[in-house]
Design an enzyme around this catalytic site. Structure first.
Site, PDB file in Angstrom:
ATOM      1  N   TYR A  14      54.671 -23.014 -37.491  1.00 17.74           N
ATOM      2  CA  TYR A  14      54.162 -24.322 -37.037  1.00 17.74           C
ATOM      3  C   TYR A  14      55.238 -25.216 -36.412  1.00 17.74           C
ATOM      4  O   TYR A  14      54.926 -26.321 -35.964  1.00 17.74           O
ATOM      5  CB  TYR A  14      53.482 -25.046 -38.205  1.00 17.74           C
ATOM      6  CG  TYR A  14      52.294 -24.279 -38.751  1.00 17.74           C
ATOM      7  CD1 TYR A  14      51.149 -24.110 -37.988  1.00 17.74           C
ATOM      8  CD2 TYR A  14      52.339 -23.682 -40.019  1.00 17.74           C
ATOM      9  CE1 TYR A  14      50.067 -23.387 -38.469  1.00 17.74           C
ATOM     10  CE2 TYR A  14      51.263 -22.964 -40.506  1.00 17.74           C
ATOM     11  CZ  TYR A  14      50.131 -22.818 -39.733  1.00 17.74           C
ATOM     12  OH  TYR A  14      49.060 -22.100 -40.198  1.00 17.74           O
ATOM     13  N   ALA A  48      42.750 -24.893 -42.239  1.00 12.88           N
ATOM     14  CA  ALA A  48      42.066 -23.739 -42.840  1.00 12.88           C
ATOM     15  C   ALA A  48      40.550 -23.896 -42.861  1.00 12.88           C
ATOM     16  O   ALA A  48      39.818 -22.895 -42.897  1.00 12.88           O
ATOM     17  CB  ALA A  48      42.592 -23.509 -44.254  1.00 12.88           C
ATOM     18  N   GLU A  55      38.865 -28.190 -30.058  1.00 13.11           N
ATOM     19  CA  GLU A  55      39.497 -27.581 -31.236  1.00 13.11           C
ATOM     20  C   GLU A  55      40.947 -27.250 -30.878  1.00 13.11           C
ATOM     21  O   GLU A  55      41.193 -26.605 -29.851  1.00 13.11           O
ATOM     22  CB  GLU A  55      38.718 -26.289 -31.557  1.00 13.11           C
ATOM     23  CG  GLU A  55      39.312 -25.423 -32.638  1.00 13.11           C
ATOM     24  CD  GLU A  55      38.605 -24.052 -32.715  1.00 13.11           C
ATOM     25  OE1 GLU A  55      37.803 -23.714 -31.822  1.00 13.11           O
ATOM     26  OE2 GLU A  55      38.897 -23.321 -33.687  1.00 13.11           O
ATOM     27  N   HIS A  63      44.682 -25.649 -32.321  1.00 14.30           N
ATOM     28  CA  HIS A  63      45.503 -24.970 -33.328  1.00 14.30           C
ATOM     29  C   HIS A  63      46.923 -24.882 -32.801  1.00 14.30           C
ATOM     30  O   HIS A  63      47.135 -24.477 -31.648  1.00 14.30           O
ATOM     31  CB  HIS A  63      44.975 -23.562 -33.623  1.00 14.30           C
ATOM     32  CG  HIS A  63      43.593 -23.593 -34.159  1.00 14.30           C
ATOM     33  ND1 HIS A  63      43.305 -24.054 -35.423  1.00 14.30           N
ATOM     34  CD2 HIS A  63      42.411 -23.305 -33.574  1.00 14.30           C
ATOM     35  CE1 HIS A  63      41.999 -24.025 -35.600  1.00 14.30           C
ATOM     36  NE2 HIS A  63      41.430 -23.579 -34.505  1.00 14.30           N
ATOM     37  N   ARG A  99      46.882 -13.803 -35.344  1.00 14.20           N
ATOM     38  CA  ARG A  99      47.216 -13.838 -36.780  1.00 14.20           C
ATOM     39  C   ARG A  99      46.220 -13.017 -37.615  1.00 14.20           C
ATOM     40  O   ARG A  99      45.585 -12.116 -37.084  1.00 14.20           O
ATOM     41  CB  ARG A  99      47.327 -15.306 -37.222  1.00 14.20           C
ATOM     42  CG  ARG A  99      48.454 -16.046 -36.473  1.00 14.20           C
ATOM     43  CD  ARG A  99      48.631 -17.468 -36.961  1.00 14.20           C
ATOM     44  NE  ARG A  99      49.053 -17.499 -38.354  1.00 14.20           N
ATOM     45  CZ  ARG A  99      49.032 -18.618 -39.095  1.00 14.20           C
ATOM     46  NH1 ARG A  99      48.615 -19.764 -38.571  1.00 14.20           N
ATOM     47  NH2 ARG A  99      49.433 -18.570 -40.353  1.00 14.20           N
TER      48      ARG A  99
HETATM   49  C1  DQA Z   1      46.028 -24.043 -37.877  1.00 14.41           C
HETATM   50  C2  DQA Z   1      45.696 -22.556 -38.066  1.00 14.41           C
HETATM   51  C3  DQA Z   1      44.893 -22.347 -39.325  1.00 14.41           C
HETATM   52  O1  DQA Z   1      44.579 -20.974 -39.484  1.00 14.41           O
HETATM   53  C4  DQA Z   1      45.684 -22.813 -40.531  1.00 14.41           C
HETATM   54  O2  DQA Z   1      44.909 -22.660 -41.703  1.00 14.41           O
HETATM   55  C5  DQA Z   1      46.180 -24.195 -40.387  1.00 14.41           C
HETATM   56  C6  DQA Z   1      46.726 -24.612 -39.099  1.00 14.41           C
HETATM   57  C7  DQA Z   1      46.975 -24.267 -36.678  1.00 14.41           C
HETATM   58  O3  DQA Z   1      47.134 -25.427 -36.296  1.00 14.41           O
HETATM   59  O4  DQA Z   1      47.560 -23.312 -36.150  1.00 14.41           O
HETATM   60  O5  DQA Z   1      46.212 -24.972 -41.339  1.00 14.41           O
HETATM   61  O6  DQA Z   1      44.850 -24.742 -37.626  1.00 14.41           O
END
Ligand code: DQA
Length: 144
Positions: A22, A76, A97, A99, A106
């Site tokens: 991250y 999550a 959305e 991420h 993953r």
């Molecule tokens: C996430 C990816 C999700 O799978 C994970 O549970 C997260 C962060 C991301 O920003 O990459 O908490 O949403």
């Protein structure tokens, strides 16, 4: 234009949390970058984070009649929450959305996104820049 930026569980631990996945930017710095970007684009951004699913549902509902779009990283709950999907469908606002990591590369359990069905786009794997890209996308959509 007003956007509701909603972050789910553990995103408050950015910078501490699995930095190899991250990154090292912390949550406060991300929020500051979102606010700066919003200012340059004339966007009013309301940023929210919660570790609790119901609070995230409440926040999505609160956007109804109060925001022009939603940027959501459900963390999550992406992979588990019909409640968040239903809330996004209920308010009917354009939602993107986001991420930080590339969820498509993953674990198998991260390949399912319940919220995706209610979103106009998904930005995944662009790091925290993905939030800014999502805001830009909603701005362009709003202007079109
Ligand atoms: C996430 C990816 C999700 O799978 C994970 O549970 C997260 C962060 C991301 O920003 O990459 O908490 O949403």
């Amino acid at each position: 234009m007003k956007l509701s930026i909603i972050n789910g569980p553990n995103l408050n631990l950015l910078g501490i949390r699995e930095p190899g996945i991250y990154g090292t930017e912390n949550y406060e710095s991300l929020c500051a970058r979102i606010r700066d970007f919003a200012q340059t684009r004339g966007i009013e951004a309301e940023i929210y984070q919660s570790n609790h699913e119901g609070d995230l549902v409440d926040r999505i509902q609160a956007a109804y009649g109060n925001a022009d779009g939603i940027v959501i990283n459900p963390g999550a709950y992406t992979h588990t929450s019909v409640a968040l999907l239903d809330a996004l469908k209920a308010v009917g606002l354009p939602a993107v959305e986001v991420h930080i990591s590339d969820v498509s590369a993953r674990e198998a359990f991260r390949q399912i996104s319940y919220v995706r069905e209610a979103c106009v786009a998904t930005i995944s794997g662009h790091g925290t820049d993905g939030y800014l890209e999502a805001m830009e996308l909603l701005l362009e959509r709003c202007r079109a």
